[in-house]
Every structure is written in C-alpha cells, then in structure tokens.
Design a protein around this motif. Structure first.
Motif, PDB file in Angstrom:
ATOM      1  N   LEU A  97       0.825  -1.202   0.000  1.00  0.00           N
ATOM      2  CA  LEU A  97       0.000   0.000   0.000  1.00  0.00           C
ATOM      3  C   LEU A  97       0.865   1.259   0.000  1.00  0.00           C
ATOM      4  CD1 LEU A  97      -2.557  -1.152   2.719  1.00  0.00           C
ATOM      5  CD2 LEU A  97      -2.870  -1.174   0.250  1.00  0.00           C
ATOM      6  N   PRO A  98       0.354   2.363  -0.519  1.00  0.00           N
ATOM      7  CA  PRO A  98       1.152   3.590  -0.519  1.00  0.00           C
ATOM      8  C   PRO A  98       1.401   4.128   0.889  1.00  0.00           C
ATOM      9  CG  PRO A  98      -0.993   3.943  -1.590  1.00  0.00           C
ATOM     10  CD  PRO A  98      -0.891   2.501  -1.243  1.00  0.00           C
ATOM     11  N   ALA A 103      -0.069   1.531   8.089  1.00  0.00           N
ATOM     12  CA  ALA A 103      -0.755   0.238   8.103  1.00  0.00           C
ATOM     13  C   ALA A 103       0.059  -0.809   8.861  1.00  0.00           C
ATOM     14  CB  ALA A 103      -1.024  -0.230   6.668  1.00  0.00           C
ATOM     15  N   ALA A 104       1.383  -0.789   8.703  1.00  0.00           N
ATOM     16  CA  ALA A 104       2.233  -1.737   9.434  1.00  0.00           C
ATOM     17  C   ALA A 104       2.158  -1.481  10.941  1.00  0.00           C
ATOM     18  CB  ALA A 104       3.671  -1.636   8.948  1.00  0.00           C
ATOM     19  N   CYS A 107      -0.906  -2.996  12.198  1.00  0.00           N
ATOM     20  CA  CYS A 107      -0.754  -4.448  12.297  1.00  0.00           C
ATOM     21  C   CYS A 107      -0.076  -4.823  13.619  1.00  0.00           C
ATOM     22  CB  CYS A 107       0.050  -4.987  11.120  1.00  0.00           C
ATOM     23  SG  CYS A 107      -0.789  -4.858   9.535  1.00  0.00           S
ATOM     24  N   TRP A 108       0.972  -4.085  13.993  1.00  0.00           N
ATOM     25  CA  TRP A 108       1.651  -4.329  15.267  1.00  0.00           C
ATOM     26  C   TRP A 108       0.669  -4.171  16.427  1.00  0.00           C
ATOM     27  CZ3 TRP A 108       6.400  -6.007  16.811  1.00  0.00           C
ATOM     28  CH2 TRP A 108       7.372  -6.138  15.831  1.00  0.00           C
ATOM     29  N   VAL A 109      -0.146  -3.115  16.390  1.00  0.00           N
ATOM     30  CA  VAL A 109      -1.118  -2.872  17.467  1.00  0.00           C
ATOM     31  C   VAL A 109      -2.127  -4.008  17.522  1.00  0.00           C
ATOM     32  CG1 VAL A 109      -2.956  -1.333  18.251  1.00  0.00           C
ATOM     33  CG2 VAL A 109      -0.799  -0.382  17.447  1.00  0.00           C
ATOM     34  N   PHE A 110      -2.583  -4.459  16.370  1.00  0.00           N
ATOM     35  CA  PHE A 110      -3.557  -5.550  16.328  1.00  0.00           C
ATOM     36  C   PHE A 110      -2.990  -6.815  16.953  1.00  0.00           C
ATOM     37  CE2 PHE A 110      -5.176  -9.329  14.140  1.00  0.00           C
ATOM     38  CZ  PHE A 110      -6.507  -9.256  14.510  1.00  0.00           C
ATOM     39  N   VAL A 111      -1.760  -7.160  16.598  1.00  0.00           N
ATOM     40  CA  VAL A 111      -1.148  -8.383  17.138  1.00  0.00           C
ATOM     41  C   VAL A 111      -0.910  -8.244  18.637  1.00  0.00           C
ATOM     42  CG1 VAL A 111       0.955  -9.777  17.091  1.00  0.00           C
ATOM     43  CG2 VAL A 111      -0.208  -9.210  14.979  1.00  0.00           C
TER      44      VAL A 111
END
Length: 114
Positions: A97-98, A103-104, A107-111
């Motif tokens: 994604l731009p 977004a990464a 992803c860290w927060v989600f995990v």
C-alpha cells in the motif's frame, strides 16, 4: 538466508529491550529491521519469517517462565510465536500500500491486542 538472520537478530534485539534486560534503545533497531526484512517477500515466507522472529524474541523475553516447567515455557513460546507469524503475513500484505508505514503500525497494534 540474510533475511532469516535479520529477523532472528531483530527478535533478539526486541527481547533484550524488555525487562529484566532493559536495553530499550534496541527496540528502535528491532522493529524496523523486522519490517524491512520481510518487505518484498511472498506472503507465506513472510509468515515463516514472522514466526522465526517471534521464536527469537519470546525465547529471550519470556525465558523466566521456565520456573513453571521447561515444557510450559516451550509450549508458550511456540504458541505465542504464531501471532508474530500472523504479523509477518499482515505487514507483508500491507507493504504494497502507498501508506504502508501507518498500516504496518496498525498491524503491530492488532497483534499486541490479540
């Protein structure tokens, strides 16, 4: 091979950044090293690299669990590393994604939340 070494070193660096070691500046090296090591790979290898990252990080970070029994520590590390395999997959997919840095981070927060 270089990617494997990079994610293992990143995992050890992040594991050492937590207590009881408290080498917190290593956190600023470990997270970008992991993220950049999995960029440009295919999704399945990225998940495998994430799993290796989790194994390295958790072996250093939660080694104190061995007081409950070595097998408990091993099972805990093997299971919790699955979350980081998922992280590797997710960061790899959003890497196209731009606005991939944001977004990464999500992803860290989600995990971490999981």
């Amino acid at each position: 091979m270089l990617r494997v070494v990079a994610v293992l070193l990143a995992g050890v660096a992040i594991g050492l950044s937590w207590q009881p070691y408290g080498l917190w500046p290593l956190l600023f090296v470990g997270i970008p090293a992991f993220t950049l090591a999995i960029r440009g790979t295919r999704p399945l290898p990225a998940a495998g690299l994430g799993y290796l990252f989790g194994l390295a990080m958790l072996t250093v970070a939660v080694s104190w669990v061995h007081v409950l029994g070595t097998w408990i520590a091993v099972v805990l590390i093997l299971f919790m590393s699955l979350y980081f395999g998922l992280l590797g997959l997710m960061v790899n997919l959003v890497g196209r994604l731009p606005w991939w840095p944001l977004a990464a981070a999500c992803c860290w927060v989600f995990v971490e939340y999981a």
